[in-house]
Design an enzyme around this catalytic site. Structure first.
Site, short mmCIF file in Angstrom:
data_model
loop_
_atom_site.label_atom_id
_atom_site.label_comp_id
_atom_site.label_asym_id
_atom_site.label_seq_id
_atom_site.Cartn_x
_atom_site.Cartn_y
_atom_site.Cartn_z
N ARG A 112 0.83 -1.21 0.00
CA ARG A 112 0.00 0.00 0.00
C ARG A 112 0.86 1.26 0.00
NH1 ARG A 112 -5.12 -0.36 1.47
NH2 ARG A 112 -5.15 1.65 0.42
N GLU A 120 8.92 -8.24 -7.44
CA GLU A 120 8.59 -9.39 -6.61
C GLU A 120 8.92 -10.71 -7.30
OE1 GLU A 120 4.50 -9.45 -5.28
OE2 GLU A 120 4.86 -11.08 -3.86
N TYR A 121 9.23 -11.69 -6.48
CA TYR A 121 9.46 -13.09 -6.91
C TYR A 121 8.26 -13.53 -7.75
CZ TYR A 121 10.34 -18.12 -6.10
OH TYR A 121 10.58 -19.47 -6.24
N SER A 122 8.49 -14.17 -8.87
CA SER A 122 7.38 -14.57 -9.74
C SER A 122 7.00 -16.02 -9.48
CB SER A 122 7.77 -14.42 -11.21
OG SER A 122 6.74 -14.98 -12.01
N ALA A 123 5.78 -16.20 -8.95
CA ALA A 123 5.28 -17.57 -8.74
C ALA A 123 4.61 -18.08 -10.03
CB ALA A 123 4.32 -17.61 -7.56
N HIS A 218 8.23 7.87 6.31
CA HIS A 218 6.76 7.81 6.34
C HIS A 218 6.31 6.37 6.61
CE1 HIS A 218 2.66 8.94 5.41
NE2 HIS A 218 2.59 8.02 4.46
N ARG A 223 4.43 2.04 10.22
CA ARG A 223 4.55 0.58 10.41
C ARG A 223 5.45 0.18 11.58
NH1 ARG A 223 0.07 -1.08 7.77
NH2 ARG A 223 0.01 -0.24 5.66
C1 LIG Z 1 -2.51 1.03 11.33
C2 LIG Z 1 -2.96 1.06 9.89
C3 LIG Z 1 -4.20 0.57 9.55
C4 LIG Z 1 -4.63 0.58 8.21
N1 LIG Z 1 -5.87 0.08 7.89
C5 LIG Z 1 -6.27 0.06 6.60
C6 LIG Z 1 -7.55 -0.50 6.22
O1 LIG Z 1 -8.31 -0.93 7.04
N2 LIG Z 1 -7.88 -0.51 4.91
C7 LIG Z 1 -7.06 0.00 3.93
O2 LIG Z 1 -7.42 -0.02 2.76
N3 LIG Z 1 -5.86 0.53 4.27
C8 LIG Z 1 -5.44 0.56 5.54
N4 LIG Z 1 -4.21 1.07 5.86
C9 LIG Z 1 -3.35 1.56 4.77
C10 LIG Z 1 -3.32 3.09 4.73
O3 LIG Z 1 -4.61 3.62 4.47
C11 LIG Z 1 -2.34 3.55 3.63
O4 LIG Z 1 -2.76 3.06 2.39
C12 LIG Z 1 -0.93 3.05 3.87
O5 LIG Z 1 -0.54 3.29 5.20
C13 LIG Z 1 0.03 3.76 2.92
O6 LIG Z 1 0.12 5.12 3.29
P1 LIG Z 1 0.33 6.26 2.22
O7 LIG Z 1 -0.73 6.22 1.17
O8 LIG Z 1 0.46 7.54 3.00
O9 LIG Z 1 1.77 5.85 1.63
P2 LIG Z 1 2.34 6.03 0.16
O10 LIG Z 1 1.52 5.28 -0.81
O11 LIG Z 1 3.80 5.69 0.26
O12 LIG Z 1 2.17 7.54 -0.13
C14 LIG Z 1 2.93 8.52 0.59
C15 LIG Z 1 2.23 9.84 0.41
O13 LIG Z 1 2.28 10.19 -0.99
C16 LIG Z 1 1.07 10.80 -1.38
N5 LIG Z 1 0.41 9.97 -2.41
C17 LIG Z 1 0.87 8.78 -2.89
N6 LIG Z 1 0.07 8.36 -3.89
C18 LIG Z 1 -0.90 9.28 -4.01
C19 LIG Z 1 -2.04 9.39 -4.84
N7 LIG Z 1 -2.32 8.49 -5.78
N8 LIG Z 1 -2.82 10.47 -4.70
C20 LIG Z 1 -2.56 11.40 -3.79
N9 LIG Z 1 -1.50 11.36 -2.95
C21 LIG Z 1 -0.68 10.31 -3.07
C22 LIG Z 1 0.21 10.92 -0.11
O14 LIG Z 1 0.48 12.15 0.49
C23 LIG Z 1 0.75 9.82 0.77
O15 LIG Z 1 0.55 10.04 2.16
C24 LIG Z 1 -3.77 1.10 7.19
C25 LIG Z 1 -2.51 1.59 7.55
C26 LIG Z 1 -2.10 1.56 8.87
C27 LIG Z 1 -0.73 2.08 9.22
#
Ligand SMILES: Cc1cc2nc3c(=O)[nH]c(=O)nc-3n(C[C@H](O)[C@H](O)[C@H](O)COP(=O)(O)OP(=O)(O)OC[C@H]3O[C@@H](n4cnc5c(N)ncnc54)[C@H](O)[C@@H]3O)c2cc1C
Length: 301
Positions: A112, A120-123, A218, A223
């Site tokens: 995410r 990634e490793y290809s299965a 970040h 995490r």
């Molecule tokens: C404790 C915890 C619980 C969670 N629970 C869930 C859950 O229940 N369901 C679920 O789906 N996810 C869940 N997540 C995942 C979470 O919603 C984020 O997807 C994940 O933490 C990645 O964060 P990020 O998008 O900030 O990181 P990155 O993808 O690395 O992005 C970093 C930053 O770049 C910017 N960015 C990147 N891509 C875009 C884009 N396309 N548009 C706009 N800005 C962008 C944003 O500012 C973002 O904060 C959880 C995460 C945590 C830590």
């Protein structure tokens, strides 16, 4: 086994042939380079490559500020200033490439984080190893009663034994079926890309994961945090230990302002000001929701 004999031989060979370089080198990171740090029962993280050090962050910042940075007398002060003011691009001048072996359900959370490059490793191409994550007894816990997204008390006695047995049995059976479907002994053998689909989420996968220091921070903030699931948190903690040795000044600033710091809403600032002035302020007078207030009191009492 976290590392295959081939991987161990590769690491030994890479560490046995150092080369001279004119590039910036972080002594702390050189000690980690290529070496695997074991995580969970079969996983690991290892640094494959890196670029930059604390000085690279400072160098980039001085390009943007020029003479304006002179009032910040040392590198540590400048790095702390950058972190405090969310001036993030100098941190993007440092890069890291990791080799990670992790269970599929952890990979699904990890992926995410979109601001990274992944291979990634290809299965579809290769046959997976018979390796599954089975939690250690102290991590085999019941559903939390206070947090829908978490675990509570550790399972005990017969229930713990039964759960472990189920996890091992199901994974073993799924892998037996995988091998049966792949087998070309007296049959055509199902394609690898199809045979894998019955395997459980605790199967291990591997990938190369490359990101810059800003986005890595970040990732670590989310995490390596107590709210993250244990199984991804231990990977984040292993990475954090390498980052601490790689860029000690930046990591110290990150620990101080991000991991150890708290963000205050305008309402929270107002409550603190009123309390410092001697007023007794409760949730009802704060303008905050019950959830917000619980979190606020968790920090400030
Ligand atoms: C404790 C915890 C619980 C969670 N629970 C869930 C859950 O229940 N369901 C679920 O789906 N996810 C869940 N997540 C995942 C979470 O919603 C984020 O997807 C994940 O933490 C990645 O964060 P990020 O998008 O900030 O990181 P990155 O993808 O690395 O992005 C970093 C930053 O770049 C910017 N960015 C990147 N891509 C875009 C884009 N396309 N548009 C706009 N800005 C962008 C944003 O500012 C973002 O904060 C959880 C995460 C945590 C830590």
């Amino acid at each position: 086994m976290p590392l295959s004999p081939d991987q161990i031989a590769e690491i030994d060979a890479a560490r046995a042939t150092p080369r001279q370089t004119l590039r910036a080198v972080s002594e702390g990171m050189e000690a980690h380079l290529y070496r695997a740090h074991e995580v969970l029962d079969h996983g690991f993280i290892r640094v494959i490559d890196y670029m930059g050090d604390d000085a690279a962050i400072v160098q980039a910042a001085r390009v943007s500020y020029g003479a304006g940075t002179k009032h910040v007398s040392n590198d540590e002060g400048l790095i702390r200033y950058l972190m405090r003011h969310w001036h993030s691009t100098p941190f993007e001048m440092c890069e890291i490439k990791l080799h990670v072996k992790l269970p599929v359900f952890v990979a699904r959370q990890w992926i995410r984080h979109r601001t990274a490059n992944v291979n990634e490793y290809s299965a579809r191409y290769s046959i997976l190893d018979r390796e599954f994550y089975i939690p250690a007894p102290d991590q085999l816990a019941a559903q939390s009663t206070v947090n829908n997204q978490g675990r509570g008390a550790v399972l005990e006695g017969a229930e713990a034994a039964r759960v472990l047995e189920i996890l091992k049995r199901d994974a073993g059976q799924a892998f037996d079926s995988y091998e049966q479907m792949l087998s070309q002994d007296g049959q055509q053998g199902l394609a690898r890309e199809l045979a894998r689909m019955n395997l459980p989420m605790n199967t291990y996968t591997q990938w190369y994961w490359k990101t810059d220091l800003h986005n890595l921070f970040h990732f670590l903030r989310l995490r390596a945090d107590a709210h993250a699931q244990y199984e991804i948190r231990v990977f984040a903690e292993a990475i954090a230990a390498c980052v601490k040795d790689w860029v000690p000044l930046a990591f110290a600033a990150f620990e101080d302002y991000r991991m150890g710091g708290v963000t205050l809403s305008a309402k929270a600032v107002e409550v603190l000001k009123r309390r410092l002035a001697g007023e007794v302020v409760g949730q009802a007078e704060s303008g905050m929701s019950k959830g917000e207030w619980r979190e606020f009191e968790g920090v400030w009492g």
